[in-house]
Design a protein around this motif. Structure first.
Motif, PDB file in Angstrom:
ATOM      1  N   LYS A  95      -3.086   7.158 -12.825  1.00 34.39           N
ATOM      2  CA  LYS A  95      -1.845   6.311 -13.190  1.00 34.39           C
ATOM      3  C   LYS A  95      -1.574   6.863 -14.516  1.00 34.39           C
ATOM      4  CE  LYS A  95       1.190   2.409 -14.239  1.00 34.39           C
ATOM      5  NZ  LYS A  95       0.841   1.390 -15.059  1.00 34.39           N
ATOM      6  N   ASP A  96      -0.543   7.574 -14.853  1.00 27.99           N
ATOM      7  CA  ASP A  96      -0.357   8.136 -16.221  1.00 27.99           C
ATOM      8  C   ASP A  96      -1.656   9.177 -16.691  1.00 27.99           C
ATOM      9  OD1 ASP A  96       2.129   7.031 -16.497  1.00 27.99           O
ATOM     10  OD2 ASP A  96       1.112   5.204 -17.256  1.00 27.99           O
ATOM     11  N   GLY A  97      -2.230   9.766 -15.716  1.00 32.88           N
ATOM     12  CA  GLY A  97      -3.324  10.682 -15.978  1.00 32.88           C
ATOM     13  C   GLY A  97      -4.679  10.096 -15.907  1.00 32.88           C
ATOM     14  N   LYS A  98      -4.714   8.729 -15.921  1.00 36.29           N
ATOM     15  CA  LYS A  98      -6.034   8.120 -16.015  1.00 36.29           C
ATOM     16  C   LYS A  98      -6.564   7.620 -14.413  1.00 36.29           C
ATOM     17  CE  LYS A  98      -5.214   6.436 -20.842  1.00 36.29           C
ATOM     18  NZ  LYS A  98      -5.038   5.681 -21.501  1.00 36.29           N
ATOM     19  N   GLU A  99      -7.727   7.921 -14.156  1.00 37.20           N
ATOM     20  CA  GLU A  99      -8.282   7.491 -12.898  1.00 37.20           C
ATOM     21  C   GLU A  99      -8.150   5.827 -12.640  1.00 37.20           C
ATOM     22  OE1 GLU A  99     -12.299   6.793 -10.613  1.00 37.20           O
ATOM     23  OE2 GLU A  99     -12.003   9.154 -11.476  1.00 37.20           O
ATOM     24  N   ALA A 100      -7.350   5.659 -11.632  1.00 35.60           N
ATOM     25  CA  ALA A 100      -7.218   4.055 -11.129  1.00 35.60           C
ATOM     26  C   ALA A 100      -7.885   3.864  -9.880  1.00 35.60           C
ATOM     27  CB  ALA A 100      -5.761   3.819 -10.923  1.00 35.60           C
ATOM     28  N   SER A 101      -8.157   4.847  -8.989  1.00 34.31           N
ATOM     29  CA  SER A 101      -9.163   4.580  -7.951  1.00 34.31           C
ATOM     30  C   SER A 101      -9.449   5.682  -7.128  1.00 34.31           C
ATOM     31  CB  SER A 101      -8.538   3.594  -6.923  1.00 34.31           C
ATOM     32  OG  SER A 101      -7.300   3.922  -6.208  1.00 34.31           O
ATOM     33  N   LYS A 102     -10.400   5.782  -6.502  1.00 37.54           N
ATOM     34  CA  LYS A 102     -11.028   6.973  -5.566  1.00 37.54           C
ATOM     35  C   LYS A 102     -11.636   6.186  -4.502  1.00 37.54           C
ATOM     36  CE  LYS A 102     -15.165   8.036  -8.350  1.00 37.54           C
ATOM     37  NZ  LYS A 102     -15.801   9.170  -9.103  1.00 37.54           N
ATOM     38  N   VAL A 103     -11.702   7.361  -3.517  1.00 34.81           N
ATOM     39  CA  VAL A 103     -12.412   6.970  -2.149  1.00 34.81           C
ATOM     40  C   VAL A 103     -12.613   8.253  -1.571  1.00 34.81           C
ATOM     41  CG1 VAL A 103     -10.181   7.356  -0.829  1.00 34.81           C
ATOM     42  CG2 VAL A 103     -11.888   5.868   0.037  1.00 34.81           C
ATOM     43  N   GLU A 104     -14.049   8.332  -1.267  1.00 37.10           N
ATOM     44  CA  GLU A 104     -14.752   9.243  -0.526  1.00 37.10           C
ATOM     45  C   GLU A 104     -14.355   9.371   0.955  1.00 37.10           C
ATOM     46  OE1 GLU A 104     -18.992  10.042  -0.513  1.00 37.10           O
ATOM     47  OE2 GLU A 104     -18.696  10.615  -2.364  1.00 37.10           O
ATOM     48  N   LEU A 105     -14.044  10.434   1.471  1.00 37.55           N
ATOM     49  CA  LEU A 105     -13.315  10.510   2.809  1.00 37.55           C
ATOM     50  C   LEU A 105     -14.376  11.574   3.664  1.00 37.55           C
ATOM     51  CD1 LEU A 105      -9.722  10.638   2.074  1.00 37.55           C
ATOM     52  CD2 LEU A 105     -10.954   9.022   2.655  1.00 37.55           C
ATOM     53  N   LYS A 106     -14.856  11.318   4.718  1.00 35.04           N
ATOM     54  CA  LYS A 106     -15.390  12.339   5.759  1.00 35.04           C
ATOM     55  C   LYS A 106     -14.595  13.387   6.066  1.00 35.04           C
ATOM     56  CE  LYS A 106     -19.321   9.026   6.705  1.00 35.04           C
ATOM     57  NZ  LYS A 106     -20.071   8.381   7.823  1.00 35.04           N
ATOM     58  N   VAL A 107     -14.996  14.380   6.201  1.00 33.23           N
ATOM     59  CA  VAL A 107     -14.491  15.704   7.079  1.00 33.23           C
ATOM     60  C   VAL A 107     -15.268  16.151   8.112  1.00 33.23           C
ATOM     61  CG1 VAL A 107     -13.159  18.018   6.880  1.00 33.23           C
ATOM     62  CG2 VAL A 107     -13.135  16.020   4.974  1.00 33.23           C
ATOM     63  N   HIS A 162      -6.704   9.953   5.655  1.00 31.52           N
ATOM     64  CA  HIS A 162      -5.877   9.360   4.564  1.00 31.52           C
ATOM     65  C   HIS A 162      -6.651   8.293   3.757  1.00 31.52           C
ATOM     66  CE1 HIS A 162      -5.639   6.284   7.883  1.00 31.52           C
ATOM     67  NE2 HIS A 162      -5.328   5.412   6.843  1.00 31.52           N
ATOM     68  N   GLY A 163      -5.962   8.209   2.559  1.00 33.58           N
ATOM     69  CA  GLY A 163      -6.435   6.959   1.622  1.00 33.58           C
ATOM     70  C   GLY A 163      -5.342   6.362   1.101  1.00 33.58           C
ATOM     71  N   TYR A 164      -5.546   5.121   0.690  1.00 32.78           N
ATOM     72  CA  TYR A 164      -4.203   4.517  -0.092  1.00 32.78           C
ATOM     73  C   TYR A 164      -4.589   3.593  -1.353  1.00 32.78           C
ATOM     74  CZ  TYR A 164      -6.646   0.133   1.865  1.00 32.78           C
ATOM     75  OH  TYR A 164      -7.608  -0.918   1.916  1.00 32.78           O
ATOM     76  N   LYS A 165      -3.650   3.212  -1.998  1.00 36.07           N
ATOM     77  CA  LYS A 165      -3.537   2.516  -3.127  1.00 36.07           C
ATOM     78  C   LYS A 165      -2.850   1.533  -3.055  1.00 36.07           C
ATOM     79  CE  LYS A 165      -4.212   1.532  -7.760  1.00 36.07           C
ATOM     80  NZ  LYS A 165      -4.556   0.046  -7.473  1.00 36.07           N
ATOM     81  N   THR A 166      -3.318   0.162  -3.424  1.00 40.10           N
ATOM     82  CA  THR A 166      -2.281  -0.967  -3.254  1.00 40.10           C
ATOM     83  C   THR A 166      -1.952  -1.322  -4.512  1.00 40.10           C
ATOM     84  OG1 THR A 166      -3.901  -1.991  -1.468  1.00 40.10           O
ATOM     85  CG2 THR A 166      -2.570  -3.457  -2.623  1.00 40.10           C
ATOM     86  N   ARG A 218       0.911  -1.162   0.083  1.00 37.86           N
ATOM     87  CA  ARG A 218      -0.208   0.078  -0.023  1.00 37.86           C
ATOM     88  C   ARG A 218       0.635   1.275   0.019  1.00 37.86           C
ATOM     89  NH1 ARG A 218      -4.594  -1.220   4.441  1.00 37.86           N
ATOM     90  NH2 ARG A 218      -5.810  -2.870   3.373  1.00 37.86           N
ATOM     91  N   ILE A 219       0.512   2.273  -0.899  1.00 39.09           N
ATOM     92  CA  ILE A 219       1.234   3.659  -0.937  1.00 39.09           C
ATOM     93  C   ILE A 219      -0.030   4.407  -0.175  1.00 39.09           C
ATOM     94  CG2 ILE A 219       2.014   5.659  -2.118  1.00 39.09           C
ATOM     95  CD1 ILE A 219       3.710   3.018  -2.081  1.00 39.09           C
ATOM     96  N   TYR A 220       0.198   5.007   0.937  1.00 38.80           N
ATOM     97  CA  TYR A 220      -0.499   6.106   1.523  1.00 38.80           C
ATOM     98  C   TYR A 220      -0.620   7.339   1.165  1.00 38.80           C
ATOM     99  CZ  TYR A 220      -1.740   2.043   4.638  1.00 38.80           C
ATOM    100  OH  TYR A 220      -2.068   0.750   5.400  1.00 38.80           O
ATOM    101  N   ALA A 221      -1.457   8.120   1.242  1.00 43.29           N
ATOM    102  CA  ALA A 221      -1.565   9.574   0.619  1.00 43.29           C
ATOM    103  C   ALA A 221      -2.483  10.112   2.172  1.00 43.29           C
ATOM    104  CB  ALA A 221      -2.270   9.830  -0.231  1.00 43.29           C
ATOM    105  N   ALA A 222      -1.623  10.808   3.245  1.00 49.55           N
ATOM    106  CA  ALA A 222      -1.986  11.550   4.584  1.00 49.55           C
ATOM    107  C   ALA A 222      -2.292  13.047   3.974  1.00 49.55           C
ATOM    108  CB  ALA A 222      -1.201  11.099   5.406  1.00 49.55           C
ATOM    109  N   THR A 223      -3.403  13.203   4.493  1.00 46.82           N
ATOM    110  CA  THR A 223      -3.807  14.866   4.078  1.00 46.82           C
ATOM    111  C   THR A 223      -4.402  15.397   5.318  1.00 46.82           C
ATOM    112  OG1 THR A 223      -5.053  16.248   2.708  1.00 46.82           O
ATOM    113  CG2 THR A 223      -6.127  13.974   3.222  1.00 46.82           C
ATOM    114  N   ARG A 224      -4.006  16.716   5.196  1.00 45.08           N
ATOM    115  CA  ARG A 224      -4.520  17.771   6.437  1.00 45.08           C
ATOM    116  C   ARG A 224      -5.418  18.686   5.569  1.00 45.08           C
ATOM    117  NH1 ARG A 224      -3.474  22.550   8.642  1.00 45.08           N
ATOM    118  NH2 ARG A 224      -4.036  22.571  10.923  1.00 45.08           N
ATOM    119  N   ILE A 225      -6.663  18.487   5.769  1.00 44.26           N
ATOM    120  CA  ILE A 225      -7.683  19.284   5.093  1.00 44.26           C
ATOM    121  C   ILE A 225      -8.105  20.481   6.018  1.00 44.26           C
ATOM    122  CG2 ILE A 225      -9.701  19.352   3.826  1.00 44.26           C
ATOM    123  CD1 ILE A 225      -9.133  16.206   3.655  1.00 44.26           C
ATOM    124  N   SER A 226      -8.121  21.672   5.406  1.00 42.00           N
ATOM    125  CA  SER A 226      -8.825  23.028   6.049  1.00 42.00           C
ATOM    126  C   SER A 226      -9.682  23.501   4.978  1.00 42.00           C
ATOM    127  CB  SER A 226      -7.475  23.661   6.395  1.00 42.00           C
ATOM    128  OG  SER A 226      -6.642  23.910   5.191  1.00 42.00           O
TER     129      SER A 226
END
Length: 130
Positions: free
Chosen positions: A73-85, A93-97, A52-60
């Motif tokens: 990947k190369d400009g084409k959507e590979a995955s997406k996740v909705e995150l509650k704020v 955070h989200g991740y891509k395996t 897994r490659i994690y993308a941790a984010t601080r949202i304001s």
């Protein structure tokens, strides 16, 4: 200007400055998350399949809403996740395996509730055995 005029102008001025407060997302990439902080940070990863490659984010600037984290990947959507704020600022955070065949140039974007880009980060992945 009469004192009573300020009673009406001040709320409008505060509303105008609030409208210009810009939502943003700061991103860090890594191989894990511990205590809300990403570990193994880099922008270049050499990993085994199923890592897994994690993308941790601080949202304001976003509150009681959702954002979308998109991995491309190369400009084409590979995955997406909705995150509650639920509040601002907020860390999540989200991740891509990564699988065999996922080597290449990647981008992760955080999109606000209205679809505007709040932040992004580019990274390279080399999956061993691919």
């Amino acid at each position: 200007m009469p004192k009573t005029a300020w009673k009406f102008l001040l709320p409008m001025m505060l509303l105008a400055t609030t409208a210009f407060a810009q939502a943003k997302a700061e991103l860090k990439l890594g191989t894990g998350v511990e205590k809300y902080e990403v570990v193994g940070t880099s922008d270049t990863f050499k990993v085994a399949p199923d890592t897994r490659i994690y993308a941790a984010t601080r949202i304001s600037g976003v509150e009681n809403d959702k954002v979308t984290m998109v991995f491309l990947k190369d400009g084409k959507e590979a995955s997406k996740v909705e995150l509650k704020v639920p509040r601002t600022p907020y860390r999540t955070h989200g991740y891509k395996t990564m699988r065999a065949g996922d080597s290449g140039a990647w981008t992760v974007k955080v999109l606000g509730p209205d679809g505007t880009e709040l932040g992004s980060s580019n990274f390279q992945v080399e999956v061993s055995g691919s």
